[in-house]
Design a protein around this motif. Structure first.
Motif, PDB file in Angstrom:
ATOM      1  N   VAL A 109      31.959 -20.737  -5.884  1.00 58.26           N
ATOM      2  CA  VAL A 109      30.840 -20.083  -6.015  1.00 58.26           C
ATOM      3  C   VAL A 109      30.967 -18.652  -6.935  1.00 58.26           C
ATOM      4  O   VAL A 109      32.038 -18.029  -6.559  1.00 58.26           O
ATOM      5  N   ALA A 110      30.252 -18.274  -8.099  1.00 61.47           N
ATOM      6  CA  ALA A 110      30.446 -17.136  -8.903  1.00 61.47           C
ATOM      7  C   ALA A 110      29.275 -16.266  -8.467  1.00 61.47           C
ATOM      8  O   ALA A 110      27.984 -16.667  -8.761  1.00 61.47           O
ATOM      9  N   LEU A 111      29.572 -15.072  -8.066  1.00 65.09           N
ATOM     10  CA  LEU A 111      28.816 -14.150  -7.922  1.00 65.09           C
ATOM     11  C   LEU A 111      28.648 -13.029  -9.121  1.00 65.09           C
ATOM     12  O   LEU A 111      29.795 -12.329  -9.352  1.00 65.09           O
ATOM     13  N   ASP A 112      27.686 -12.851  -9.798  1.00 63.42           N
ATOM     14  CA  ASP A 112      27.550 -11.816 -10.905  1.00 63.42           C
ATOM     15  C   ASP A 112      26.752 -10.553 -10.301  1.00 63.42           C
ATOM     16  O   ASP A 112      26.005 -10.465  -9.338  1.00 63.42           O
ATOM     17  N   ASP A 113      27.326  -9.549 -10.891  1.00 62.86           N
ATOM     18  CA  ASP A 113      26.775  -8.245 -10.553  1.00 62.86           C
ATOM     19  C   ASP A 113      26.658  -7.770  -9.400  1.00 62.86           C
ATOM     20  O   ASP A 113      25.867  -7.278  -8.841  1.00 62.86           O
ATOM     21  N   VAL A 114      27.900  -8.079  -8.551  1.00 62.28           N
ATOM     22  CA  VAL A 114      28.057  -7.972  -7.114  1.00 62.28           C
ATOM     23  C   VAL A 114      27.872  -6.477  -6.573  1.00 62.28           C
ATOM     24  O   VAL A 114      27.352  -5.987  -5.633  1.00 62.28           O
ATOM     25  N   GLU A 115      28.079  -5.654  -7.707  1.00 67.23           N
ATOM     26  CA  GLU A 115      28.013  -4.032  -7.100  1.00 67.23           C
ATOM     27  C   GLU A 115      26.563  -3.875  -6.630  1.00 67.23           C
ATOM     28  O   GLU A 115      26.281  -2.668  -5.954  1.00 67.23           O
ATOM     29  N   CYS A 116      25.508  -4.376  -7.222  1.00 67.29           N
ATOM     30  CA  CYS A 116      24.197  -4.208  -6.769  1.00 67.29           C
ATOM     31  C   CYS A 116      24.004  -4.288  -5.384  1.00 67.29           C
ATOM     32  O   CYS A 116      22.729  -3.757  -4.820  1.00 67.29           O
TER      33      CYS A 116
ATOM     34  N   TYR B 295      26.298 -20.679  -9.517  1.00 65.05           N
ATOM     35  CA  TYR B 295      26.116 -19.512 -10.372  1.00 65.05           C
ATOM     36  C   TYR B 295      25.050 -18.552  -9.427  1.00 65.05           C
ATOM     37  O   TYR B 295      23.809 -19.020  -9.563  1.00 65.05           O
ATOM     38  N   LEU B 296      25.434 -17.404  -9.067  1.00 63.10           N
ATOM     39  CA  LEU B 296      24.373 -16.648  -8.198  1.00 63.10           C
ATOM     40  C   LEU B 296      24.479 -15.179  -8.984  1.00 63.10           C
ATOM     41  O   LEU B 296      25.119 -14.276  -8.580  1.00 63.10           O
ATOM     42  N   PRO B 297      23.466 -15.011  -9.648  1.00 61.28           N
ATOM     43  CA  PRO B 297      23.315 -13.333 -10.340  1.00 61.28           C
ATOM     44  C   PRO B 297      22.702 -12.621  -9.442  1.00 61.28           C
ATOM     45  O   PRO B 297      21.225 -12.700  -9.316  1.00 61.28           O
ATOM     46  N   LEU B 298      23.133 -11.751  -8.508  1.00 60.42           N
ATOM     47  CA  LEU B 298      22.547 -10.816  -7.530  1.00 60.42           C
ATOM     48  C   LEU B 298      21.487 -10.173  -8.052  1.00 60.42           C
ATOM     49  O   LEU B 298      20.653  -9.769  -7.147  1.00 60.42           O
ATOM     50  N   THR B 299      21.234  -9.651  -9.132  1.00 61.59           N
ATOM     51  CA  THR B 299      20.281  -8.662  -9.620  1.00 61.59           C
ATOM     52  C   THR B 299      19.216  -9.607  -9.740  1.00 61.59           C
ATOM     53  O   THR B 299      18.108  -8.798  -9.822  1.00 61.59           O
ATOM     54  N   LEU B 300      19.034 -11.013  -9.849  1.00 61.65           N
ATOM     55  CA  LEU B 300      18.005 -11.572 -10.097  1.00 61.65           C
ATOM     56  C   LEU B 300      17.504 -12.541  -8.640  1.00 61.65           C
ATOM     57  O   LEU B 300      16.440 -13.172  -8.733  1.00 61.65           O
TER      58      LEU B 300
END
Length: 222
Positions: free
Chosen positions: A89-96, A68-73
Motif C-alpha cells: 500500500v502506497a500512501l501519498d501526501d499523508v501529512e494531510c 496507490y492511495l493519494p490522500l489529497t484526492l
C-alpha cells in the motif's frame, strides 16, 4: 478507493540524480517486501508521487499486488482506507491526514493490517515523520521507526534531462540554446517548469512552430 496510476510514472522515467539509494531501497521493497515499509519525503516537485507509483508498478510486474492511495484526492474519512488486502500500500501526501485522531486511527489500522498480513506500508509526505505532528502516539512511533529517505531535488543538469525527456515524449525537441535561455530566466521549480512546457507545447502545436527562444519570449514573457 484507489485511483488509477499514471502509466508513464515508472522507475525508467525517473531521473535518479543524487537519489540512487532511495530508488534502490524502493525497488527492493516493491519486489521482495523485505521490510515493513518506508517513509519518503521531499519538497513539491521532488518526485514523491512518481516514485510511489513506480513502486506499485514494479510490485505488479513482480507478481505482487499494489495500491496507490493519494490522500489529497480521496475522501477524508476512514472508509477511504477500507481497501482489499494487498502486498504493498502506497500512501501519498499523508501529512494531510495527520492531526485528526479519527483519520490517524484509520491509518494505524491499515498499518496493522499490512503488518499482520506480511505486507508493506509505503508513505510519502512533505516532511520527515519526526518533523510532523501526530495526534496518535502509536502511529507516530511506528512511522518514525520506518526507514526514512529525503528526496533531493534535481540540480541544473537534472532539470535539463527531465525537460528534454518530457519534451521528447510529446514529440518536441529542446536544443541547448533554448534550454540555456529558458533556465537562466525561469523559476527553477520543476512543477512550474513542466507547466510552462505544457504551455509551450500548446503554442507550438497551434502555430505549427518549434520551441524557440522567440516562442518562449512570446508565451512565457521571459
Amino acid at each position: 478507493m484507489a485511483l488509477k496510476r499514471e502509466a508513464e510514472l515508472r522507475f525508467e522515467t525517473f531521473d535518479v540524480g543524487a537519489n540512487g539509494e532511495v530508488v534502490a531501497s524502493l525497488k527492493g521493497l516493491a519486489q521482495r517486501g523485505s521490510a515493513p515499509g518506508l517513509w519518503l519525503w521531499g519538497e513539491t516537485g521532488s518526485g514523491r508521487s512518481h516514485l510511489l507509483q513506480a513502486s506499485c508498478e514494479l510490485a505488479d510486474s513482480a507478481g505482487r499486488s499494489a495500491l496507490y492511495l493519494p490522500l489529497t484526492l480521496l475522501p477524508a474519512a476512514p472508509v477511504a482506507l477500507e481497501v482489499p488486502r494487498t502486498h504493498l500500500v502506497a500512501l501519498d501526501d499523508v501529512e494531510c491526514w495527520l492531526g485528526s485522531r479519527e483519520l490517524e486511527v484509520a491509518l494505524m489500522a491499515l498499518y496493522e493490517r499490512q503488518l499482520a498480513a506480511g505486507g508493506q506500508f509505503l508513505v510519502a509526505a512533505s516532511g520527515g515523520a519526526r518533523r510532523l505532528d501526530f495526534a496518535l502516539a502509536d502511529l507516530a512511533s511506528r512511522c518514525r521507526a520506518l526507514p526514512s529517505f529525503a528526496l533531493l531535488p534535481p540540480d541544473d543538469e537534472g532539470l535539463r534531462r527531465i525537460l528534454r525527456s518530457s519534451a521528447g515524449r510529446q514529440g518536441l525537441e529542446l536544443d541547448e540554446a533554448v534550454l540555456d535561455f529558458w533556465l537562466h530566466r525561469a523559476d527553477r521549480s520543476l512543477p512550474l517548469l513542466l507547466g510552462e512546457l505544457e504551455r509551450l507545447d500548446e503554442a507550438a502545436l497551434a502555430d505549427q512552430r518549434r520551441i524557440t527562444i522567440p516562442l518562449i519570449k512570446d508565451v512565457l514573457g521571459l
